[in-house]
Structures are given as structure tokens and as C-alpha cells.
Design a protein around this motif. Structure first.
Motif, PDB file in Angstrom:
ATOM      1  N   CYS A  32       0.830  -7.990   2.978  1.00 46.78           N
ATOM      2  CA  CYS A  32       0.780  -6.551   3.193  1.00 46.78           C
ATOM      3  C   CYS A  32       1.199  -5.924   1.872  1.00 46.78           C
ATOM      4  N   LEU A  33       0.277  -5.225   1.238  1.00 46.23           N
ATOM      5  CA  LEU A  33       0.538  -4.591  -0.056  1.00 46.23           C
ATOM      6  C   LEU A  33       0.404  -3.093   0.089  1.00 46.23           C
ATOM      7  N   GLY A  34       1.257  -2.374  -0.602  1.00 49.28           N
ATOM      8  CA  GLY A  34       1.110  -0.935  -0.521  1.00 49.28           C
ATOM      9  C   GLY A  34       2.097  -0.185  -1.378  1.00 49.28           C
ATOM     10  N   TRP A  35       2.329   1.058  -0.985  1.00 52.07           N
ATOM     11  CA  TRP A  35       3.098   1.976  -1.799  1.00 52.07           C
ATOM     12  C   TRP A  35       4.176   2.689  -1.004  1.00 52.07           C
ATOM     13  N   PHE A  36       5.329   2.786  -1.632  1.00 51.87           N
ATOM     14  CA  PHE A  36       6.406   3.645  -1.180  1.00 51.87           C
ATOM     15  C   PHE A  36       6.621   4.689  -2.280  1.00 51.87           C
ATOM     16  N   ARG A  37       7.363   5.728  -1.960  1.00 53.57           N
ATOM     17  CA  ARG A  37       7.705   6.713  -2.978  1.00 53.57           C
ATOM     18  C   ARG A  37       9.117   7.225  -2.740  1.00 53.57           C
ATOM     19  N   GLN A  38       9.726   7.664  -3.845  1.00 52.92           N
ATOM     20  CA  GLN A  38      11.080   8.189  -3.760  1.00 52.92           C
ATOM     21  C   GLN A  38      11.190   9.405  -4.662  1.00 52.92           C
ATOM     22  N   ALA A  39      11.452  10.549  -4.028  1.00 54.17           N
ATOM     23  CA  ALA A  39      11.683  11.790  -4.749  1.00 54.17           C
ATOM     24  C   ALA A  39      13.172  11.925  -5.053  1.00 54.17           C
ATOM     25  N   PRO A  40      13.531  12.701  -6.064  1.00 53.32           N
ATOM     26  CA  PRO A  40      14.952  12.864  -6.410  1.00 53.32           C
ATOM     27  C   PRO A  40      15.776  13.326  -5.215  1.00 53.32           C
ATOM     28  N   GLY A  41      16.863  12.608  -4.953  1.00 52.19           N
ATOM     29  CA  GLY A  41      17.754  12.981  -3.873  1.00 52.19           C
ATOM     30  C   GLY A  41      17.277  12.623  -2.483  1.00 52.19           C
ATOM     31  N   LYS A  42      16.161  11.904  -2.397  1.00 53.31           N
ATOM     32  CA  LYS A  42      15.612  11.547  -1.079  1.00 53.31           C
ATOM     33  C   LYS A  42      15.521  10.031  -0.926  1.00 53.31           C
ATOM     34  N   GLU A  43      15.367   9.619   0.341  1.00 57.97           N
ATOM     35  CA  GLU A  43      15.202   8.202   0.628  1.00 57.97           C
ATOM     36  C   GLU A  43      13.803   7.730   0.201  1.00 57.97           C
ATOM     37  N   ARG A  44      13.718   6.446  -0.077  1.00 58.23           N
ATOM     38  CA  ARG A  44      12.409   5.869  -0.367  1.00 58.23           C
ATOM     39  C   ARG A  44      11.633   5.779   0.932  1.00 58.23           C
ATOM     40  N   GLU A  45      10.392   6.253   0.916  1.00 56.68           N
ATOM     41  CA  GLU A  45       9.591   6.313   2.137  1.00 56.68           C
ATOM     42  C   GLU A  45       8.239   5.631   1.931  1.00 56.68           C
ATOM     43  N   GLY A  46       7.732   5.068   3.010  1.00 54.22           N
ATOM     44  CA  GLY A  46       6.428   4.429   2.958  1.00 54.22           C
ATOM     45  C   GLY A  46       5.320   5.458   2.854  1.00 54.22           C
ATOM     46  N   VAL A  47       4.277   5.112   2.096  1.00 57.68           N
ATOM     47  CA  VAL A  47       3.138   6.009   1.901  1.00 57.68           C
ATOM     48  C   VAL A  47       1.882   5.419   2.543  1.00 57.68           C
ATOM     49  N   ALA A  48       1.502   4.247   2.104  1.00 57.49           N
ATOM     50  CA  ALA A  48       0.282   3.611   2.613  1.00 57.49           C
ATOM     51  C   ALA A  48       0.332   2.127   2.310  1.00 57.49           C
ATOM     52  N   VAL A  49      -0.203   1.321   3.227  1.00 59.75           N
ATOM     53  CA  VAL A  49      -0.252  -0.128   3.036  1.00 59.75           C
ATOM     54  C   VAL A  49      -1.588  -0.654   3.527  1.00 59.75           C
ATOM     55  N   ILE A  50      -1.929  -1.850   3.046  1.00 56.41           N
ATOM     56  CA  ILE A  50      -3.150  -2.521   3.481  1.00 56.41           C
ATOM     57  C   ILE A  50      -2.873  -4.010   3.602  1.00 56.41           C
ATOM     58  N   HIS A  51      -3.412  -4.630   4.652  1.00 55.24           N
ATOM     59  CA  HIS A  51      -3.260  -6.069   4.809  1.00 55.24           C
ATOM     60  C   HIS A  51      -4.428  -6.727   4.089  1.00 55.24           C
ATOM     61  N   THR A  52      -4.141  -7.598   3.142  1.00 61.76           N
ATOM     62  CA  THR A  52      -5.207  -8.181   2.330  1.00 61.76           C
ATOM     63  C   THR A  52      -6.056  -9.183   3.099  1.00 61.76           C
ATOM     64  N   GLY A  53      -5.577  -9.625   4.251  1.00 61.83           N
ATOM     65  CA  GLY A  53      -6.347 -10.584   5.043  1.00 61.83           C
ATOM     66  C   GLY A  53      -7.447  -9.932   5.866  1.00 61.83           C
ATOM     67  N   ASP A  54      -7.108  -8.846   6.582  1.00 62.06           N
ATOM     68  CA  ASP A  54      -8.103  -8.228   7.454  1.00 62.06           C
ATOM     69  C   ASP A  54      -8.431  -6.793   7.086  1.00 62.06           C
ATOM     70  N   GLY A  55      -7.772  -6.262   6.050  1.00 64.11           N
ATOM     71  CA  GLY A  55      -8.105  -4.926   5.577  1.00 64.11           C
ATOM     72  C   GLY A  55      -7.546  -3.783   6.391  1.00 64.11           C
ATOM     73  N   THR A  56      -6.711  -4.084   7.381  1.00 62.21           N
ATOM     74  CA  THR A  56      -6.149  -2.989   8.172  1.00 62.21           C
ATOM     75  C   THR A  56      -5.201  -2.159   7.311  1.00 62.21           C
ATOM     76  N   THR A  57      -5.154  -0.878   7.584  1.00 64.28           N
ATOM     77  CA  THR A  57      -4.344   0.043   6.795  1.00 64.28           C
ATOM     78  C   THR A  57      -3.392   0.835   7.677  1.00 64.28           C
ATOM     79  N   ASP A  58      -2.372   1.366   7.056  1.00 69.79           N
ATOM     80  CA  ASP A  58      -1.426   2.247   7.738  1.00 69.79           C
ATOM     81  C   ASP A  58      -0.982   3.297   6.739  1.00 69.79           C
ATOM     82  N   TYR A  59      -0.899   4.559   7.202  1.00 69.52           N
ATOM     83  CA  TYR A  59      -0.534   5.665   6.339  1.00 69.52           C
ATOM     84  C   TYR A  59       0.606   6.457   6.954  1.00 69.52           C
TER      85      TYR A  59
END
Length: 125
Positions: A32-59
Motif C-alpha cells: 500500500c503506497l501513498g501520501w500523507f501530509r502535515q501542515a504547520p501545527g497540525k497532525e500528519r494526515e492521510g491523503v491518498a493511497v493505492i494498493h499496488t497489487g489490485d489498484g484499489t485506492t482510498d482518499y
């Protein structure tokens, strides 16, 4: 040794687009590969991911309809196309991975054991 190598990012005006890339090196299994982001003063949050085996995504709800995650033909590179950018998208974006298995959701952070160094995205109004 697994390594996540990020590229892209930079600055854009509101309504513009940017594209991020992440190459996963050092393993040859599904992930499962994807991206998180962290703005100043905020928690790191998930943005989007994709499973490289079946291509399913989550946003995360905040980016649905604006961001698109995809994978390259080698399945070890993922891309995040960010459209209709907003100032609130400004953050450091981190590539993250869960190796093996079928888990693939944009969070929580503790589920992801591998991280890139981060790349800055700045959106001006």
C-alpha cells in the motif's frame, strides 16, 4: 533496505495543479503506497493511497474529486496528481508504505512503517 524517494511538489496558485511522484526501492512485493501530509501545527494526515497489487485506492474526503493517485507500469512508483489546489492543501507531503498484505487505507499513520523525507507543497491564494 526499503527506500521511498519523492519528487515533485513546489508552489502553485489556488486552482492550479501539481504532481508528486514516489519511487519505492528495495522490495518486490505488493504494498500500500501513498501520501500523507502535515501542515504547520497540525497532525500528519492521510491523503491518498493505492494498493499496488489490485489498484484499489482510498482518499481523504478533503481531496476527493481533486486529487488522483495512480501507479506506474512497474508498480513501484506512484503518482499524486493534485488539481484545483487550495491554500489549505499547503503542507509537507510524505510518501508512505505498508509492505505486503491487503491493508490499504489513507490512515491511520501508525499503520505505515516506511516513510519518505517529505516534499513541500505551497498553494497561494
Amino acid at each position: 533496505q526499503v527506500e521511498l524517494v519523492e519528487s515533485g511538489g513546489g508552489s502553485a496558485q489556488a486552482g492550479g495543479s501539481l504532481k508528486l511522484s514516489c519511487e519505492a526501492r528495495g522490495y518486490a512485493y505488493d504494498a500500500c503506497l501513498g501520501w500523507f501530509r502535515q501542515a504547520p501545527g497540525k497532525e500528519r494526515e492521510g491523503v491518498a493511497v493505492i494498493h499496488t497489487g489490485d489498484g484499489t485506492t482510498d482518499y481523504d474526503e478533503s481531496v476527493k474529486g481533486r486529487f488522483i493517485i495512480s501507479q506506474g507500469s512497474d508498480k513501484n512508483t506512484v503518482y499524486l496528481q493534485m488539481n484545483s489546489l487550495k491554500p489549505e492543501d499547503t503542507a509537507v507531503y510524505y510518501c508512505a508504505a505498508v509492505l505486503g498484505g491487503s491493508y490499504c487505507h489513507a490512515g491511520p499513520r501508525k499503520a505505515f512503517g516506511w516513510w519518505g523525507q517529505g516534499t513541500q507543497v505551497t498553494v497561494s491564494s
